[in-house]
Write a protein that holds these residues in place. Sequence first.
Motif, PDB file in Angstrom:
ATOM      1  N   ARG A  83       2.299   7.996  -7.071  1.00  0.00           N
ATOM      2  CA  ARG A  83       3.094   9.105  -7.720  1.00  0.00           C
ATOM      3  C   ARG A  83       1.459  10.397  -7.388  1.00  0.00           C
ATOM      4  NH1 ARG A  83       8.198   7.579  -9.102  1.00  0.00           N
ATOM      5  NH2 ARG A  83       7.959   5.188 -10.730  1.00  0.00           N
ATOM      6  N   HIS A 109       1.485  14.213  -9.154  1.00  0.00           N
ATOM      7  CA  HIS A 109       1.449  15.029  -9.599  1.00  0.00           C
ATOM      8  C   HIS A 109       0.796  16.294  -9.195  1.00  0.00           C
ATOM      9  CE1 HIS A 109       3.100  11.518 -12.311  1.00  0.00           C
ATOM     10  NE2 HIS A 109       1.853  11.046 -11.902  1.00  0.00           N
ATOM     11  N   SER A 124      -1.419   8.990  -9.717  1.00  0.00           N
ATOM     12  CA  SER A 124      -1.052   7.937 -10.775  1.00  0.00           C
ATOM     13  C   SER A 124      -0.495   6.335 -10.267  1.00  0.00           C
ATOM     14  CB  SER A 124      -0.318   8.450 -11.407  1.00  0.00           C
ATOM     15  OG  SER A 124       1.804   8.646 -11.311  1.00  0.00           O
TER      16      SER A 124
END
Length: 249
Positions: free
Chosen positions: A96, A98, A104
Amino acid sequence: MKLFSILKTTITLLTPIALVATAGWYFKNESDFFLVKEVPVEIEYDQTNFPMVQTIKPLILEKQKALFGKNIWSLGLTQIRSDFLESDRVQDVEIRRHFPNKLSLLVKVNKVVFIYADKKNNLFPITENASVTSKISPTSAPHAPLFRNTLIAEDPLRLRKVIELFAEVPKINSLQLENIASVDFQDVTGLSLRLIDNDETIYLGQDHIATKGLQVVRVLEYLKSQKQKARVIDASFSKKVLVRLRKRS
Protein backbone atom coordinates in the motif's frame (compact mmCIF):
# COMPACT_ATOMS: atom_id res chain seq x y z
CA MET A 1 -12.45 43.37 -29.14
CA LYS A 2 -15.08 41.02 -27.75
CA LEU A 3 -13.07 37.99 -28.97
CA PHE A 4 -9.91 39.44 -27.41
CA SER A 5 -11.75 39.92 -24.13
CA ILE A 6 -12.97 36.33 -24.16
CA LEU A 7 -9.47 35.03 -24.88
CA LYS A 8 -8.01 37.18 -22.11
CA THR A 9 -10.59 35.89 -19.64
CA THR A 10 -9.96 32.29 -20.69
CA ILE A 11 -6.20 32.66 -20.32
CA THR A 12 -6.70 34.30 -16.93
CA LEU A 13 -8.79 31.34 -15.77
CA LEU A 14 -6.52 28.67 -17.22
CA THR A 15 -3.26 30.13 -15.92
CA PRO A 16 -3.80 29.10 -12.26
CA ILE A 17 -4.92 25.64 -13.38
CA ALA A 18 -1.84 25.25 -15.53
CA LEU A 19 0.39 26.42 -12.70
CA VAL A 20 -1.19 23.98 -10.28
CA ALA A 21 -0.86 21.13 -12.77
CA THR A 22 2.76 22.02 -13.47
CA ALA A 23 3.54 22.28 -9.80
CA GLY A 24 1.78 18.98 -9.17
CA TRP A 25 3.79 17.29 -11.89
CA TYR A 26 7.01 18.75 -10.52
CA PHE A 27 6.39 17.68 -6.94
CA LYS A 28 5.22 14.25 -8.03
CA ASN A 29 8.30 13.60 -10.13
CA GLU A 30 11.09 15.70 -8.69
CA SER A 31 10.48 16.74 -5.11
CA ASP A 32 12.07 15.02 -2.11
CA PHE A 33 8.63 15.34 -0.58
CA PHE A 34 7.63 12.07 -2.30
CA LEU A 35 10.80 10.07 -1.71
CA VAL A 36 10.07 6.93 0.32
CA LYS A 37 11.19 7.32 3.93
CA GLU A 38 9.16 4.61 5.67
CA VAL A 39 8.63 0.96 4.66
CA PRO A 40 7.15 -1.00 7.58
CA VAL A 41 6.99 -4.74 6.86
CA GLU A 42 4.70 -7.24 8.55
CA ILE A 43 5.38 -10.95 8.07
CA GLU A 44 2.38 -13.26 8.33
CA TYR A 45 3.19 -16.92 8.98
CA ASP A 46 2.06 -20.06 10.75
CA GLN A 47 3.83 -20.44 14.10
CA THR A 48 5.14 -23.88 13.15
CA ASN A 49 7.05 -22.21 10.29
CA PHE A 50 9.04 -19.92 12.60
CA PRO A 51 12.49 -21.53 12.00
CA MET A 52 12.12 -21.18 8.23
CA VAL A 53 10.84 -17.61 8.49
CA GLN A 54 14.05 -16.66 10.25
CA THR A 55 16.03 -17.77 7.20
CA ILE A 56 14.10 -15.56 4.76
CA LYS A 57 14.08 -12.41 6.89
CA PRO A 58 17.43 -11.21 5.42
CA LEU A 59 15.96 -11.48 1.90
CA ILE A 60 12.86 -9.54 2.91
CA LEU A 61 14.94 -6.84 4.61
CA GLU A 62 17.19 -6.54 1.55
CA LYS A 63 14.21 -5.97 -0.75
CA GLN A 64 12.72 -3.55 1.78
CA LYS A 65 15.95 -1.53 1.90
CA ALA A 66 15.95 -1.16 -1.90
CA LEU A 67 12.69 0.81 -1.74
CA PHE A 68 13.99 3.68 0.39
CA GLY A 69 14.71 6.95 -1.41
CA LYS A 70 12.62 6.06 -4.47
CA ASN A 71 9.83 8.32 -5.70
CA ILE A 72 6.66 6.76 -4.34
CA TRP A 73 4.77 7.47 -7.58
CA SER A 74 7.41 5.97 -9.86
CA LEU A 75 7.48 2.64 -8.01
CA GLY A 76 5.46 -0.07 -9.73
CA LEU A 77 3.60 -2.06 -7.08
CA THR A 78 3.20 -5.00 -9.44
CA GLN A 79 6.95 -5.18 -9.96
CA ILE A 80 7.64 -4.93 -6.23
CA ARG A 81 5.24 -7.80 -5.62
CA SER A 82 6.93 -9.87 -8.33
CA ASP A 83 10.33 -9.25 -6.75
CA PHE A 84 9.16 -10.65 -3.42
CA LEU A 85 7.43 -13.61 -5.06
CA GLU A 86 10.75 -14.72 -6.57
CA SER A 87 11.24 -16.53 -3.27
CA ASP A 88 9.33 -19.82 -3.17
CA ARG A 89 8.93 -19.25 0.57
CA VAL A 90 6.59 -16.30 -0.07
CA GLN A 91 2.94 -16.95 -0.83
CA ASP A 92 1.75 -13.38 -1.42
CA VAL A 93 2.57 -9.72 -0.77
CA GLU A 94 0.16 -6.86 -0.13
CA ILE A 95 1.57 -3.37 -0.79
CA ARG A 96 0.00 0.00 0.00
CA ARG A 97 1.05 3.57 -0.74
CA HIS A 98 0.56 6.09 2.07
CA PHE A 99 0.74 9.79 1.15
CA PRO A 100 3.26 11.30 0.85
CA ASN A 101 6.31 9.05 1.39
CA LYS A 102 5.41 5.74 2.99
CA LEU A 103 4.91 2.20 1.70
CA SER A 104 3.60 -0.65 3.85
CA LEU A 105 4.06 -4.33 3.06
CA LEU A 106 2.37 -7.47 4.32
CA VAL A 107 4.44 -10.52 3.37
CA LYS A 108 2.58 -13.82 3.67
CA VAL A 109 4.84 -16.85 4.04
CA ASN A 110 3.80 -20.20 2.59
CA LYS A 111 2.49 -22.65 5.17
CA VAL A 112 4.54 -25.84 5.26
CA VAL A 113 2.58 -29.06 5.77
CA PHE A 114 5.30 -31.68 5.22
CA ILE A 115 9.07 -31.87 4.98
CA TYR A 116 10.05 -34.02 2.03
CA ALA A 117 13.20 -36.07 2.69
CA ASP A 118 14.77 -37.53 -0.44
CA LYS A 119 16.94 -40.65 -0.59
CA LYS A 120 19.97 -38.61 0.46
CA ASN A 121 18.02 -37.09 3.37
CA ASN A 122 18.01 -33.65 1.78
CA LEU A 123 15.06 -31.68 3.16
CA PHE A 124 12.52 -29.76 1.07
CA PRO A 125 9.44 -28.02 2.53
CA ILE A 126 6.12 -28.95 0.94
CA THR A 127 3.56 -26.14 1.09
CA GLU A 128 -0.20 -26.44 1.46
CA ASN A 129 -0.61 -25.68 -2.27
CA ALA A 130 1.39 -28.85 -3.07
CA SER A 131 4.63 -27.12 -4.05
CA VAL A 132 7.97 -28.69 -3.16
CA THR A 133 10.18 -25.70 -2.40
CA SER A 134 13.95 -25.26 -2.29
CA LYS A 135 16.21 -27.22 0.04
CA ILE A 136 16.64 -26.20 3.67
CA SER A 137 19.02 -27.17 6.45
CA PRO A 138 17.81 -29.34 9.34
CA THR A 139 18.20 -26.41 11.74
CA SER A 140 15.81 -24.21 9.73
CA ALA A 141 13.19 -26.91 9.11
CA PRO A 142 9.67 -26.01 10.29
CA HIS A 143 7.90 -28.35 12.66
CA ALA A 144 6.08 -30.58 10.18
CA PRO A 145 5.86 -34.33 9.55
CA LEU A 146 8.42 -35.99 7.29
CA PHE A 147 7.28 -37.25 3.91
CA ARG A 148 9.52 -39.75 2.09
CA ASN A 149 7.29 -40.91 -0.78
CA THR A 150 9.24 -39.71 -3.82
CA LEU A 151 6.67 -40.88 -6.37
CA ILE A 152 3.97 -38.75 -4.79
CA ALA A 153 6.27 -35.81 -4.03
CA GLU A 154 6.99 -35.59 -7.76
CA ASP A 155 3.30 -35.80 -8.71
CA PRO A 156 1.49 -32.53 -7.79
CA LEU A 157 -2.01 -33.98 -8.24
CA ARG A 158 -1.41 -36.96 -5.96
CA LEU A 159 0.50 -34.79 -3.51
CA ARG A 160 -2.43 -32.37 -3.32
CA LYS A 161 -4.74 -35.29 -2.54
CA VAL A 162 -2.51 -36.40 0.35
CA ILE A 163 -2.41 -32.86 1.72
CA GLU A 164 -6.19 -32.60 1.55
CA LEU A 165 -6.60 -35.92 3.37
CA PHE A 166 -4.08 -34.93 6.03
CA ALA A 167 -5.97 -31.67 6.61
CA GLU A 168 -8.98 -33.78 7.69
CA VAL A 169 -7.07 -35.54 10.47
CA PRO A 170 -8.33 -34.27 13.85
CA LYS A 171 -5.18 -32.82 15.42
CA ILE A 172 -6.15 -33.64 19.00
CA ASN A 173 -4.77 -35.75 21.86
CA SER A 174 -2.39 -38.39 20.47
CA LEU A 175 -2.93 -37.07 16.92
CA GLN A 176 -1.69 -33.58 17.70
CA LEU A 177 0.65 -32.27 15.03
CA GLU A 178 3.56 -32.30 17.51
CA ASN A 179 3.15 -36.08 17.87
CA ILE A 180 3.09 -36.94 14.15
CA ALA A 181 6.57 -37.95 13.02
CA SER A 182 5.84 -38.80 9.40
CA VAL A 183 3.09 -39.17 6.81
CA ASP A 184 2.76 -41.55 3.87
CA PHE A 185 0.19 -42.70 1.35
CA GLN A 186 -0.22 -46.09 -0.34
CA ASP A 187 -3.02 -47.20 -2.63
CA VAL A 188 -4.05 -50.10 -0.37
CA THR A 189 -3.87 -48.54 3.10
CA GLY A 190 -4.41 -44.92 2.08
CA LEU A 191 -3.14 -42.20 4.39
CA SER A 192 -0.85 -43.38 7.16
CA LEU A 193 0.78 -41.65 10.12
CA ARG A 194 3.75 -42.59 12.27
CA LEU A 195 3.43 -41.26 15.82
CA ILE A 196 6.29 -40.17 18.03
CA ASP A 197 5.27 -41.13 21.57
CA ASN A 198 5.01 -44.90 21.18
CA ASP A 199 6.07 -45.26 17.56
CA GLU A 200 2.62 -46.41 16.43
CA THR A 201 1.69 -46.69 12.76
CA ILE A 202 -1.84 -45.48 11.99
CA TYR A 203 -3.70 -46.39 8.78
CA LEU A 204 -6.65 -44.15 7.94
CA GLY A 205 -7.65 -45.16 4.40
CA GLN A 206 -8.82 -42.71 1.74
CA ASP A 207 -12.19 -41.48 2.97
CA HIS A 208 -13.97 -40.34 6.15
CA ILE A 209 -10.59 -39.39 7.57
CA ALA A 210 -12.02 -37.19 10.34
CA THR A 211 -14.32 -39.96 11.61
CA LYS A 212 -11.60 -42.59 11.47
CA GLY A 213 -9.18 -40.24 13.16
CA LEU A 214 -11.55 -39.83 16.10
CA GLN A 215 -11.87 -43.62 16.32
CA VAL A 216 -8.10 -43.90 16.50
CA VAL A 217 -7.97 -41.27 19.25
CA ARG A 218 -10.48 -43.26 21.31
CA VAL A 219 -8.52 -46.49 20.77
CA LEU A 220 -5.26 -44.83 21.82
CA GLU A 221 -6.89 -43.37 24.92
CA TYR A 222 -8.29 -46.78 25.86
CA LEU A 223 -4.93 -48.50 25.37
CA LYS A 224 -3.29 -45.85 27.52
CA SER A 225 -5.83 -46.44 30.29
CA GLN A 226 -5.02 -50.17 30.11
CA LYS A 227 -1.28 -49.48 30.06
CA GLN A 228 -0.94 -51.16 26.69
CA LYS A 229 0.84 -50.02 23.55
CA ALA A 230 -0.05 -50.63 19.93
CA ARG A 231 2.31 -51.34 17.10
CA VAL A 232 -0.30 -50.79 14.38
CA ILE A 233 -3.82 -49.33 14.42
CA ASP A 234 -5.59 -49.96 11.14
CA ALA A 235 -8.70 -47.81 10.67
CA SER A 236 -8.67 -48.06 6.88
CA PHE A 237 -11.70 -50.39 6.95
CA SER A 238 -15.21 -48.96 6.80
CA LYS A 239 -16.67 -50.49 9.99
CA LYS A 240 -13.83 -51.74 12.18
CA VAL A 241 -10.49 -50.84 13.64
CA LEU A 242 -7.77 -53.47 13.90
CA VAL A 243 -5.16 -53.16 16.62
CA ARG A 244 -1.86 -55.00 16.77
CA LEU A 245 -0.41 -54.75 20.24
CA ARG A 246 3.26 -54.62 21.04
CA LYS A 247 4.68 -57.60 22.83
CA ARG A 248 5.20 -57.03 26.56
CA SER A 249 3.22 -53.83 26.34
